[in-house]
Scaffold this motif. Structure first.
Motif, short mmCIF file in Angstrom:
data_model
loop_
_atom_site.label_atom_id
_atom_site.label_comp_id
_atom_site.label_asym_id
_atom_site.label_seq_id
_atom_site.Cartn_x
_atom_site.Cartn_y
_atom_site.Cartn_z
N TRP A 198 2.27 -6.90 0.85
CA TRP A 198 1.36 -5.84 1.24
C TRP A 198 0.51 -5.37 0.07
CZ3 TRP A 198 0.58 -0.67 0.13
CH2 TRP A 198 -0.24 0.01 1.01
N LEU A 199 1.15 -5.12 -1.07
CA LEU A 199 0.40 -4.68 -2.25
C LEU A 199 -0.58 -5.75 -2.73
CD1 LEU A 199 3.04 -2.78 -4.39
CD2 LEU A 199 0.95 -1.86 -3.41
N THR A 200 -0.16 -7.01 -2.69
CA THR A 200 -1.06 -8.10 -3.07
C THR A 200 -2.25 -8.18 -2.12
OG1 THR A 200 0.83 -9.30 -3.95
CG2 THR A 200 -1.19 -10.56 -3.59
N GLY A 201 -1.99 -8.04 -0.83
CA GLY A 201 -3.06 -8.09 0.16
C GLY A 201 -4.07 -6.97 -0.01
N VAL A 202 -3.59 -5.76 -0.25
CA VAL A 202 -4.50 -4.63 -0.45
C VAL A 202 -5.31 -4.83 -1.73
CG1 VAL A 202 -4.61 -2.15 -0.89
CG2 VAL A 202 -3.13 -3.01 0.89
N THR A 203 -4.68 -5.38 -2.76
CA THR A 203 -5.39 -5.64 -4.02
C THR A 203 -6.45 -6.72 -3.83
OG1 THR A 203 -3.41 -5.04 -5.25
CG2 THR A 203 -5.10 -6.24 -6.44
N VAL A 204 -6.14 -7.77 -3.09
CA VAL A 204 -7.12 -8.82 -2.83
C VAL A 204 -8.25 -8.28 -1.95
CG1 VAL A 204 -7.47 -11.04 -1.68
CG2 VAL A 204 -5.53 -10.72 -3.19
N LEU A 205 -7.91 -7.46 -0.98
CA LEU A 205 -8.92 -6.92 -0.07
C LEU A 205 -9.86 -5.95 -0.76
CD1 LEU A 205 -9.78 -6.87 2.95
CD2 LEU A 205 -8.32 -4.87 3.19
#
Length: 125
Positions: A43-50
């Motif tokens: 989740w944290l990686t996805g928000v950072t990529v987004l």
């Protein structure tokens, strides 16, 4: 208002979706710590990529978001010291405080999805 989904945003949304899925699966399996940790990392990686690294850093270190950041990080801490129920509750409240300003944008985006948009418009208006 039209939102363009680049490949990077699609990857970010996919990672967020997998993070939410693994977190939900961990809750169904009586708060399995491994799946909760995996869900949080995705989740944290996805928000950072987004959002991007700089926007994510600004979001977490913004003076108005200190309560949400503190609750989210305390929730992560409680997950890792084997108190998963308290950790999930604190992370959820932290996410609502951190990302509360994004809900109108998310609603507009979801209303533009062809199969789901009319259901959301029916439920929200």
């Amino acid at each position: 208002m039209v939102y363009e989904l680049t490949e990077q945003k699609k990857i970010g949304l996919g990672l967020i979706g997998f993070g939410i899925f693994f977190t939900f699966l961990a809750i169904l399996l009586f708060f399995d710590r491994g799946l909760l940790a995996l869900g949080n990392v995705l989740w944290l990686t996805g928000v950072t990529v987004l959002l991007g690294v700089r926007s994510m850093w600004n979001l977490f270190t913004n003076r108005g978001n200190y309560k949400g950041t503190l609750l989210f990080l305390l929730g992560l801490f409680f997950l890792f010291v084997r108190w998963p129920v308290i950790g999930i509750i604190m992370e959820t409240f932290g996410c609502f405080l951190l990302f509360g300003g994004f809900w109108p944008t998310v609603r507009v985006f979801l209303c533009q999805i062809p199969g789901v948009g009319w259901i959301i418009q029916f439920l929200l208006w």
